[in-house]
Design an enzyme around this catalytic site. Structure first.
Site, short mmCIF file in Angstrom:
data_model
loop_
_atom_site.label_atom_id
_atom_site.label_comp_id
_atom_site.label_asym_id
_atom_site.label_seq_id
_atom_site.Cartn_x
_atom_site.Cartn_y
_atom_site.Cartn_z
N HIS A 83 0.85 -1.19 0.00
CA HIS A 83 0.00 0.00 0.00
C HIS A 83 0.88 1.24 0.00
O HIS A 83 1.81 1.33 0.80
CB HIS A 83 -0.89 -0.01 1.25
CG HIS A 83 -1.93 1.05 1.22
ND1 HIS A 83 -3.24 0.81 0.89
CD2 HIS A 83 -1.84 2.38 1.43
CE1 HIS A 83 -3.91 1.94 0.90
NE2 HIS A 83 -3.08 2.90 1.23
N TYR A 212 -7.48 10.69 5.07
CA TYR A 212 -7.42 11.59 6.22
C TYR A 212 -8.32 12.78 5.89
O TYR A 212 -8.00 13.55 4.98
CB TYR A 212 -6.00 12.10 6.47
CG TYR A 212 -5.00 11.04 6.87
CD1 TYR A 212 -5.09 10.40 8.10
CD2 TYR A 212 -3.96 10.68 6.02
CE1 TYR A 212 -4.17 9.43 8.47
CE2 TYR A 212 -3.03 9.71 6.38
CZ TYR A 212 -3.14 9.09 7.61
OH TYR A 212 -2.24 8.13 7.98
N PRO A 304 -2.17 6.59 17.82
CA PRO A 304 -2.25 5.81 16.58
C PRO A 304 -2.19 6.68 15.32
O PRO A 304 -2.20 6.14 14.22
CB PRO A 304 -3.58 5.07 16.70
CG PRO A 304 -4.32 5.68 17.80
CD PRO A 304 -3.39 6.48 18.64
N LYS A 308 2.68 3.85 14.19
CA LYS A 308 4.07 3.44 14.48
C LYS A 308 4.19 2.38 15.57
O LYS A 308 5.22 1.74 15.69
CB LYS A 308 4.87 4.67 14.97
CG LYS A 308 5.01 5.79 13.97
CD LYS A 308 6.09 5.48 12.98
CE LYS A 308 6.36 6.64 12.05
NZ LYS A 308 6.61 6.21 10.68
N TYR A 399 6.67 8.86 7.36
CA TYR A 399 5.46 8.04 7.42
C TYR A 399 5.82 6.55 7.38
O TYR A 399 5.23 5.72 8.05
CB TYR A 399 4.59 8.41 6.21
CG TYR A 399 3.15 7.99 6.24
CD1 TYR A 399 2.36 8.14 7.37
CD2 TYR A 399 2.56 7.46 5.09
CE1 TYR A 399 1.02 7.77 7.36
CE2 TYR A 399 1.22 7.09 5.07
CZ TYR A 399 0.46 7.24 6.21
OH TYR A 399 -0.86 6.88 6.20
#
Ligand code: RFL
Length: 402
Positions: A83, A212, A304, A308, A399
């Site tokens: 992804h 998001y 969250p 990570k 990220y």
């Protein structure tokens, strides 16, 4: 490898007693087992519970490489899905970052955490590993010496005791390891003042990207898990009970905040799991207190927002396993002495990025005048991410990185 001179005869013993059969504890136990270090895992919950507990799903490339190095990646190689795209939606439009083409040009592997835990457990047990389920660690004593003990209770409340040379506290933020720390241990803590409703819906993903959505009514998030299950997050008022919102209200609110009118409706389905997540972060320092060592959420809790936590748990378990093997097998204590410092470098970098994400995704809660300033800054941050290749590369590297 066992040195029974450390143990009394009226208690069970292992060279390393690992508390917690989560990602950190099971990764560590597998690596110790491979190196011939005798260990046992004590787990509060049942086997069924740890194998079905749905949480994380996005594994970083460094995590996948670490699991591959130790022959623990067979399941995720077969069933994990690459992804590499996320989509930001705001009131002024949407944009996508194809982070496979940015930063270090890497991608996530989507693999549900409970499947990883199932694989790690199967591998450990197949190699002769021992896990005591329904065995709750109550306290760790004597960690300032070389013969720490763990007091436990079984499912019926019967007490027991384990002796060890080292105790690995991988039992999460509410475990016995944290409770057994000496008063000299520091706990750096941040309450972000933000609460999410974490939802698992029996519905296919609604977009082929992590979503998001920044909305005046609050944050909403979309994350694929499997072709049939999708994770959603909805920011809610602190103190909201998990069952406060009807399914109708949840889907209507998700549609609204994810700007479904402009980008298309979400694919609805029954909400099969919901939890309330207060966004908090903390770091315990140091991670070693004599014979007690912390890893995973027991060492540091991450909000969250940056995805990570499970990734750090694997990384720390690998570092800790190497250090314990150096000490117990090769008689070289140097890496164990450095374990805390080395892990904390990774932890603080992950905390920094997760904190940046919290600020990016949520409207500020300060007073009116400062809130408008903060909101404008957030808009500028989003705009930089939309338009500046340098910002995009920075985002992609962090990220995906650890
Ligand atoms: P775990 O997985 O909580 O395992 C700890 C184990 O210890 C047991 N235990 C005890 N056993 C014996 N005695 C006691 N006294 C005990 N107390 C507890 C527990 O039953 C459990 O089996 O911790 P670990 O191994 O440190 O792993 C950490 C991760 O689970 C956590 O950081 C992640 O789930 C965080 N996280 C995410 N991380 C990612 O890297 N990517 C993601 O996409 C991601 N999404 C998430 C997440 C966490 C979430 N929750 C829990 C808020 C999404 C959510 C909703």
């Amino acid at each position: 490898m066992t040195n029974h001179q450390y143990f009394r005869t009226d208690q069970d013993s292992a060279a390393v007693v690992v508390l917690g059969a989560g990602v950190a504890g099971l990764t560590l136990a597998n690596l110790l087992q491979t190196a011939g270090v005798e260990c046992v895992v004590l787990e509060r919950a049942t086997r069924d519970h740890v194998q079905t507990r749905a949480r994380a799903g996005f594994l970083a490339p460094g995590t996948v490489r670490a699991l591959e190095r130790h022959g623990l990646a067979e399941g995720l190689r077969r069933r994990g899905v690459p992804h590499g795209t996320c989509e930001f939606r705001t009131r002024s439009g949407a944009f996508r970052l194809d982070y496979r083409q940015l930063g270090l040009r890497e991608h996530h592997t989507v693999y549900p955490q409970q499947d990883l835990v199932t694989d790690l457990l199967a591998h450990y047990l197949a190699g002769g590993g021992e896990v005591r389920f329904e065995t709750r660690a109550v306290s760790v004593d004597g960690a300032d010496g070389e013969r720490p003990t763990v007091t436990v209770r079984d499912a019926e409340g019967r007490p027991g005791r384990w002796g060890a040379r080292y105790v690995a506290g991988c039992d999460g933020r509410h475990g016995a390891a944290r409770d057994s720390l000496p008063p000299t241990a520091r706990r750096h803590r941040r309450d972000h003042g933000v609460t999410w409703l974490g939802l698992l819906a029996e519905a296919p993903p609604s977009l082929d990207a992590v979503g998001y959505a920044l909305h005046e009514r609050g944050f909403a998030g979309h994350m694929a898990r499997t072709p049939e299950i999708t994770r959603y997050y909805l920011q809610c008022a602190p103190g909201t009970p998990a069952d406060a919102w009807s399914e109708q209200r949840i889907w209507d609110e998700l549609d609204r905040r994810m700007y479904a009118a402009e980008h298309g409706p979400l694919r609805r389905g029954p909400v099969v799991q919901r939890s309330v997540i207060a966004l908090e972060s903390d770091v315990v320092e140091p991670l070693r207190h004599g014979s007690l060592l912390l890893a995973g959420d027991a060492a540091s809790l991450l909000s969250p927002s940056g995805a990570k936590g499970a990734n750090l748990a694997v990384l720390e378990a690998e570092l800790l396993a190497g250090a314990l093997v150096d000490d117990l097998v090769h008689g070289e204590p140097a890496s164990l002495e450095q374990y805390s410092r080395r892990s904390l470098e990774y932890i603080w970098r992950a905390q920094e990025f997760s904190h940046w994400m919290v600020q990016l995704l949520h409207a500020p809660s300060e007073s009116e005048s400062e809130a408008s300033f903060e909101t404008a800054l957030r808009d500028a941050r989003i705009d930089a991410l939309r338009t500046s290749r340098t910002h995009q590369d920075w985002f992609a590297e962090n990220y995906l990185g650890l």
